[in-house]
Enzyme design. Structure first.
Site: not given
Length: 163
Positions: A90, A62
């Site tokens: 996360c 990401e």
């Protein structure tokens, strides 16, 4: 609860993010995670986990995709964009996503799926609620007049740009 679209367009983009997760994993770059940033119908940033490739613990899929998309846009904001990722982000990636401010995030695997293959972030979520000195890695506050002065200078800066 608001319903978000999940049709053929979204399936196509999510499948591409998943394919990036396999590509990165199979190349030895890092764990099985892939992500893309989409604006309209254009992929403007993509990435897979590069932690092992770069020896950079922040090189999650990401974050890599967000960096590329922001560079493409010439902006630190992902206004009007969507993120597609192979797994629920996360805590670090979630923070990066909130700072970048996309419209929404689509993900395939859940954090429990990641934990089942030894990518378990639950300890980070727990640590956020532990007093600073009691964390597994102690966080030690060291107040500084100079540090506060720099913050004051920021508040007085006429050309500051908030983000």
């Amino acid at each position: 609860m608001t319903k978000y679209p999940f049709g053929e367009r979204e399936k196509k983009f999510l499948a591409y993010a998943v394919s990036l997760s396999a590509k990165g994993m199979n190349s030895g770059a890092g764990g099985p995670f892939g992500s893309i940033v989409v604006k309209g119908d254009e992929i403007i940033g993509e990435g897979y986990n590069e932690v092992l490739l770069t020896n950079d613990p922040t090189a999650h899929a990401e974050v890599v995709a967000i960096r590329k998309a922001c560079q493409h846009l010439g902006s630190f904001q992902l206004t009007g964009c969507e993120i597609y990722t192979s797994c629920e982000p996360c805590p670090m990636c979630m923070g990066a996503i909130y700072w970048a401010r996309p419209e929404r995030v689509y993900f395939a695997n859940k954090k429990e799926d990641a934990a089942a293959i030894q990518f378990d972030d639950s300890f980070i979520y727990r640590e956020l609620n532990v007093p600073l000195a009691d964390r597994k890695i102690p966080f030690i506050a060291c107040p500084s007049e100079e540090a506060l002065r720099v913050f004051g200078d920021w508040m007085q800066k006429e050309d500051r740009k908030l983000y």
